[in-house]
Design an enzyme around this catalytic site. Structure first.
Site, PDB file in Angstrom:
ATOM      1  CG  LEU A   1       7.396   1.110  -0.926  1.00 50.87           C
ATOM      2  CD1 LEU A   1       8.071   0.672  -2.480  1.00 50.87           C
ATOM      3  CD2 LEU A   1       6.276   0.065  -0.714  1.00 50.87           C
TER       4      LEU A   1
ATOM      5  CG  MET B   1      -1.963  -1.242   1.171  1.00 54.98           C
ATOM      6  SD  MET B   1      -3.248  -0.833   2.071  1.00 54.98           S
ATOM      7  CE  MET B   1      -2.811  -0.816   3.596  1.00 54.98           C
TER       8      MET B   1
ATOM      9  N   GLY C   1      11.441  -3.074   5.301  1.00 56.31           N
ATOM     10  CA  GLY C   1      10.779  -4.150   5.136  1.00 56.31           C
ATOM     11  C   GLY C   1      10.161  -4.578   3.824  1.00 56.31           C
ATOM     12  CG  HIS C   2       7.209  -2.326   1.893  1.00 57.63           C
ATOM     13  ND1 HIS C   2       7.220  -1.276   2.994  1.00 57.63           N
ATOM     14  CD2 HIS C   2       6.018  -2.827   1.864  1.00 57.63           C
ATOM     15  CE1 HIS C   2       6.096  -1.310   3.386  1.00 57.63           C
ATOM     16  NE2 HIS C   2       5.239  -2.316   2.797  1.00 57.63           N
TER      17      HIS C   2
ATOM     18  CG  ASP D   1       0.772  -7.356   8.438  1.00 60.87           C
ATOM     19  OD1 ASP D   1       0.446  -6.699   9.349  1.00 60.87           O
ATOM     20  OD2 ASP D   1       1.598  -6.533   7.341  1.00 60.87           O
TER      21      ASP D   1
HETATM   22  O1  PAF Z   1      -0.062  -5.800   3.762  1.00 66.58           O
HETATM   23  C1  PAF Z   1      -0.334  -4.871   3.140  1.00 66.58           C
HETATM   24  O2  PAF Z   1       0.356  -3.818   2.602  1.00 66.58           O
HETATM   25  C2  PAF Z   1      -1.670  -4.995   2.570  1.00 66.58           C
HETATM   26  O3  PAF Z   1      -2.704  -5.469   3.514  1.00 66.58           O
HETATM   27  C3  PAF Z   1      -1.838  -5.546   0.942  1.00 66.58           C
HETATM   28  C4  PAF Z   1      -1.291  -7.067   1.434  1.00 66.58           C
HETATM   29  C5  PAF Z   1      -0.765  -4.932  -0.082  1.00 66.58           C
HETATM   30  C6  PAF Z   1      -3.351  -5.540   0.596  1.00 66.58           C
HETATM   31  O4  PAF Z   1      -3.882  -4.253   0.532  1.00 66.58           O
END
Ligand code: PAF
Length: 269
Positions: A24, A21, A27-28, A140
């Site tokens: 960033l 989302m 972690g991303h 998550d």
């Molecule tokens: O973890 C996230 O950033 C969001 O829940 C995802 C998986 C991109 C869905 O919108």
């Protein structure tokens, strides 16, 4: 790196997909680097999904940092940054995906339609990208579990890969929310990873549980929501004989909700 809003610009047979989302962080970047190990076609999406927000003001307040995101994605090895238009994701009525009972516990208990929103968007993103692999962070853990369940149930031919939780040197799991912690709040938030590490050192379920409670209760500014040990394979509460146990913690520091988790040692039996 290609930046596009159109999925037809990058369709390929061996895509490794990193849905995000935006906002960033390291972690991303780590998810993108891991995805790069499977494919040189790494597609990163940024879509702030309205369906997974409980209220409008949270959605509006969600950080949007497009230039920084593009830099992080490119440096980490993304080949495509996909910024889909909302009307491509939700062209009128789309079928919602129900998470079932596990969607209503832990994170789902305090955010009633959250996981329905997550699964619905992930299914749409998968339909449009058709990747071979998709990676979701273990931070998550419930989201990762429910996405794996959805893929199994709908027999979607995508391998779901878990991405390791990245921690700052003080142990705090990296999250876009951490910037909202003052130095003092951050000190208090460290109790979460300390509790997980303490539980990880224990050999039995009851000692693990005791360790979670003892360490968390030592920090008066941490308000726990849940702290428990689950069976990674079913998401039910673990029993002593459960082979793959994982401790989950959620709670608030100064009004900010934080979550974290850690696999527990497989007990010597
Ligand atoms: O973890 C996230 O950033 C969001 O829940 C995802 C998986 C991109 C869905 O919108």
């Amino acid at each position: 790196m290609i930046i596009t809003s159109n999925a037809h610009d990058f369709r390929a047979s061996n895509i490794a997909f990193v849905p995000t989302m935006g906002a960033l962080h390291q972690g991303h970047a780590s998810l993108i680097q891991q995805a790069r190990q499977w494919s040189n076609q790494v597609v990163v999406s940024i879509f702030v999904n309205p369906l997974q927000f409980e209220n409008k003001s949270d959605l509006e307040k969600y950080p949007r940092t497009p230039e920084k995101d593009a830099q992080i994605a490119e440096r980490a090895g993304a080949s495509v940054l996909w910024l889909p238009n909302p009307k491509d994701i939700y062209p009128g009525e789309v079928a919602t995906v129900e998470p079932g009972a596990i969607g209503n516990i832990f994170e789902g208990q305090s955010r009633s339609s959250h996981f329905q929103g997550v699964l619905t968007v992930v299914k749409r993103l998968f339909d449009l990208v058709q990747p071979q692999w998709a990676i979701f962070g273990e931070k998550d853990f419930q989201q990762l579990f429910l996405i794996k369940e959805m893929v199994r149930e709908f027999q979607i031919p995508i391998s779901i890969m878990p991405g390791k939780t990245i921690r700052d040197s003080d142990g705090l799991a990296i999250s876009s929310r951490n910037v909202r912690l003052s130095a003092k709040d951050r000190e208090s938030a460290l109790v979460i990873s300390q509790a997980l590490i303490s539980a990880h050192e224990k050999e039995t379920l009851s000692l693990m549980q005791e360790a979670l409670e003892k360490v968390l209760s030592s920090e008066p500014l941490f308000r726990p929501d849940y702290a428990c040990i689950i069976d990674e394979d079913t998401f039910e509460l673990a029993i002593e004989a459960t082979p793959n146990k994982r401790a989950l913690i959620a709670g608030w520091v100064n009004g900010l909700r934080l979550i974290d988790n850690m696999p527990m040692k497989i007990s010597a039996r």
